[in-house]
Design an enzyme around this catalytic site. Structure first.
Site, short mmCIF file in Angstrom:
data_model
loop_
_atom_site.label_atom_id
_atom_site.label_comp_id
_atom_site.label_asym_id
_atom_site.label_seq_id
_atom_site.Cartn_x
_atom_site.Cartn_y
_atom_site.Cartn_z
CB SER A 63 -0.97 0.04 1.24
OG SER A 63 -0.14 0.04 2.58
CG LEU A 99 -4.01 4.28 8.48
CD1 LEU A 99 -3.71 5.74 8.80
CD2 LEU A 99 -5.71 4.17 8.22
CG HIS A 146 0.89 -4.27 4.29
ND1 HIS A 146 0.63 -3.51 5.33
CD2 HIS A 146 0.70 -3.25 3.29
CE1 HIS A 146 0.36 -2.21 5.10
NE2 HIS A 146 0.13 -2.29 3.94
CG LEU A 202 7.12 -11.89 -0.92
CD1 LEU A 202 8.33 -11.20 -1.27
CD2 LEU A 202 7.56 -13.41 -0.58
CE1 TYR A 248 11.72 -8.98 1.82
CE2 TYR A 248 12.16 -9.44 4.11
CZ TYR A 248 11.57 -9.57 3.29
OH TYR A 248 10.17 -10.05 3.18
#
Length: 229
Positions: A93, A107, A118, A120, A164
């Site tokens: 988002s 939000l 958010h 994976l 990451y």
């Protein structure tokens, strides 16, 4: 939506000489990446539950939150389907601050230039196949097509930081968000695709066509922790 853009997402007509069951086997792509929609929410949540409940006792997104984000910003999600079955997904988002806060968990900030990833997750039967890194790479390349996106951010537990980092994310520091006894590292990935696109008009047209089809597909269907490899 142009006819050309719509065709890949319309159900093909069945040939009178071919049985429906046989035709279906030929119409399902072997591997497909597309935006998720609210009809995918249950499949998403089933994968998420299995991946996270046994590890941390909770999910990054509950079912109502999955539906919430897939309704508000489906174009910031990506699902990997094999023969019509969801095998991995990302849900994101927009966010409008330099660092993540508790509000970022629930939000969507449409004017923000940051994409908050958010979650994976990969289906249990498809893990240890490298699908997590591949999906992340595809997602980050897709974000380069979005002119309003300047960076992607996520929060993860310390043991996932190397994963990451291999995808190009850099550590920002400790995240201010905690969930029960869990603490997180905040990471970011700079999205520079808009600059490259401006320098190459041919690539710009190609990427914008891809973006149009991808976004229309989302509308047509109306903790980033990870069990990855």
């Amino acid at each position: 939506m142009s006819l050309v853009g719509a065709l890949p997402f319309l159900k093909p007509r069945l040939s009178p000489s071919v049985s429906p069951g046989r035709q279906r086997r030929h119409t399902l792509p072997a591997s497909e990446f597309r935006p998720l929609n609210t009809q995918d929410a249950i499949s998403v949540f089933e994968i998420e539950k299995e991946a996270f409940i046994s590890v941390s006792g909770d999910c990054p997104l509950h079912l109502d939150e999955v539906r919430h984000f897939l309704m508000l910003c489906p174009e910031l999600s990506m699902g990997w389907f094999e023969e019509g079955r969801l095998v991995a997904f990302i849900i994101g988002s927009q966010w409008d601050q330099d660092r993540l806060t508790l509000d970022a968990l629930t939000l969507h900030k449409p004017k923000g230039s940051t994409v908050h990833i958010h979650v994976l997750a990969v289906h249990r039967t498809f893990r240890q196949q490298g699908k997590g890194p591949i999906l992340m790479w595809r997602y980050l390349q897709y974000l380069r097509c979005l002119p309003y996106v300047r960076r992607a951010v996520l929060m993860c537990e310390d043991f996932l930081v190397p994963f990451y980092q291999k995808s190009g994310f850099k550590v920002q520091g400790r995240c201010s968000i905690t969930v029960a006894s869990l603490t997180f590292t905040e990471m970011q990935y700079p999205v520079r695709g808009h600059a490259l696109m401006r320098r190459n008009s041919e690539n710009t047209q190609h990427h914008m066509h891809t973006l149009t089809v991808f976004t229309h597909a989302a509308k047509f269907g109306s903790f980033a922790k990870l069990l990855v490899q």
